[in-house]
Every structure is written in C-alpha cells, then in structure tokens.
Design a protein around this motif. Structure first.
Motif, PDB file in Angstrom:
ATOM      1  N   LEU A 126       0.836  -1.208   0.000  1.00 46.78           N
ATOM      2  CA  LEU A 126       0.000   0.000   0.000  1.00 46.78           C
ATOM      3  C   LEU A 126       0.869   1.255   0.000  1.00 46.78           C
ATOM      4  O   LEU A 126       0.623   2.197  -0.768  1.00 46.78           O
ATOM      5  N   HIS A 157       0.624   1.106  -9.734  1.00 44.98           N
ATOM      6  CA  HIS A 157      -0.717   0.520  -9.708  1.00 44.98           C
ATOM      7  C   HIS A 157      -0.614  -0.945  -9.280  1.00 44.98           C
ATOM      8  O   HIS A 157      -0.603  -1.848 -10.106  1.00 44.98           O
ATOM      9  N   GLY A 159      -2.788  -2.503  -7.268  1.00 46.03           N
ATOM     10  CA  GLY A 159      -4.082  -2.905  -6.716  1.00 46.03           C
ATOM     11  C   GLY A 159      -4.313  -4.403  -6.735  1.00 46.03           C
ATOM     12  O   GLY A 159      -4.749  -4.998  -5.739  1.00 46.03           O
ATOM     13  N   THR A 160      -3.992  -5.037  -7.843  1.00 45.39           N
ATOM     14  CA  THR A 160      -4.198  -6.488  -7.957  1.00 45.39           C
ATOM     15  C   THR A 160      -3.292  -7.237  -6.982  1.00 45.39           C
ATOM     16  O   THR A 160      -3.735  -8.175  -6.321  1.00 45.39           O
ATOM     17  N   ALA A 212      -4.605  -6.833  -3.448  1.00 40.03           N
ATOM     18  CA  ALA A 212      -5.803  -7.661  -3.251  1.00 40.03           C
ATOM     19  C   ALA A 212      -5.438  -9.140  -3.114  1.00 40.03           C
ATOM     20  O   ALA A 212      -5.929  -9.831  -2.211  1.00 40.03           O
TER      21      ALA A 212
END
Length: 158
Positions: free
Chosen positions: A98, A107, A109-110, A113
């Motif tokens: 993060l 980026h 994000g994946t 997650a």
C-alpha cells in the motif's frame, strides 16, 4: 528530483492500512493463545514422560495413548502457528505494498488484493487447525468411565 508526497496522501495511506494493522493485532492474540496451549501441552507431555517408565498395565496403556494424543496436538498447534505467522507476514506485505504503491505512484491494486486474500486464507486455515486442536484436546479431558462407575469412590464422596 524525486517528488515528495503530500501529507494528505500519506494520511490516506495510513487510513487504508489501519484494517490490516488491526488484523495484525488479532493475529498477535491468536499467536499468544497458540503459544500458551503449546506450552501446556509440552508441560503435560514432560509429566507423562516421567511417569511412563514406572507405570504398568492399563495405566501404561493410558500414558501411551495420551502421549500420542499430545504429540498430535503439538503437530497441529505448530501447523496453526506456522499458518498464523504466514498470515501476519502476508498482512505486513499488504501494508508495505500500500505504501510503496502510493509513494511510487504504482498501480499495485491487484497485488495488494491477492496478498490480502492470501493472508485471509492463511488466517482461516490457522483458525481451522486451532479448532481441530481444541476438539482433540477435549478427548483428553474426558473423565474415564471406570472412574465414574467406581462404587468405592462414590461411597467415599457421599
């Protein structure tokens, strides 16, 4: 020159990382409980190992049975500890990703997650193995029928 992120950006990242931090606190509590249980199991195994050489007959069989049960419990608690620590590590990776993503404007994000999902799966597995260990421990705590059905013992108690 590397751009310095705004304080508001850092504050938002800290807010995003609060949920995983609370999860880490919960995992820490689970680790504390598991370590305590492992310590008690080891203490009981040491007691039985001292009694085992001097026992004979049904008492010896019971000691062997309980030692096998304790060995199985130690194995399950160790697995649960491994899973919980692995979940904590993955949670730390989530927090790090993060911050890295926010500071470097990447980026991820994946990846964040997937890391969080993996941390949750590991935590679920740790709790499941903890539940199995608790169920197994209840077998050892059952009072043997021969003790409950002993009329001489009942006479002494009444």
């Amino acid at each position: 020159m590397i751009p310095i992120p705004a304080v508001s950006t850092i504050a938002q990242t800290i807010q995003l990382s609060l949920a995983p931090v609370f999860m880490l606190a919960g995992i820490g509590q689970l680790l504390n409980v598991l370590a305590g249980r492992l310590s008690r199991v080891i203490d009981r195994a040491r007691q039985l190992e001292k009694l085992h050489p001097s026992s004979a007959g049904p008492e010896r069989i019971r000691h062997i049975w309980e030692l096998r049960l304790l060995d199985r419990r130690m194995t399950i608690i160790n697995a649960s500890l491994f899973l919980a620590v692995s979940s904590a590590i993955m949670t730390c990776i989530v927090i790090a990703l993060l911050f890295i993503a926010e500071l470097a404007k990447l980026h991820f994000g994946t990846y964040v997650a997937v890391s969080f999902i993996l941390a949750m799966i590991l935590l679920i597995a740790a709790f499941a193995s903890f539940m199995i260990e608790v169920r197994i421990s209840l077998v050892a705590f059952r009072i043997r029928p021969e003790l409950l059905d002993n009329p001489e013992l009942l006479d002494k108690l009444t």
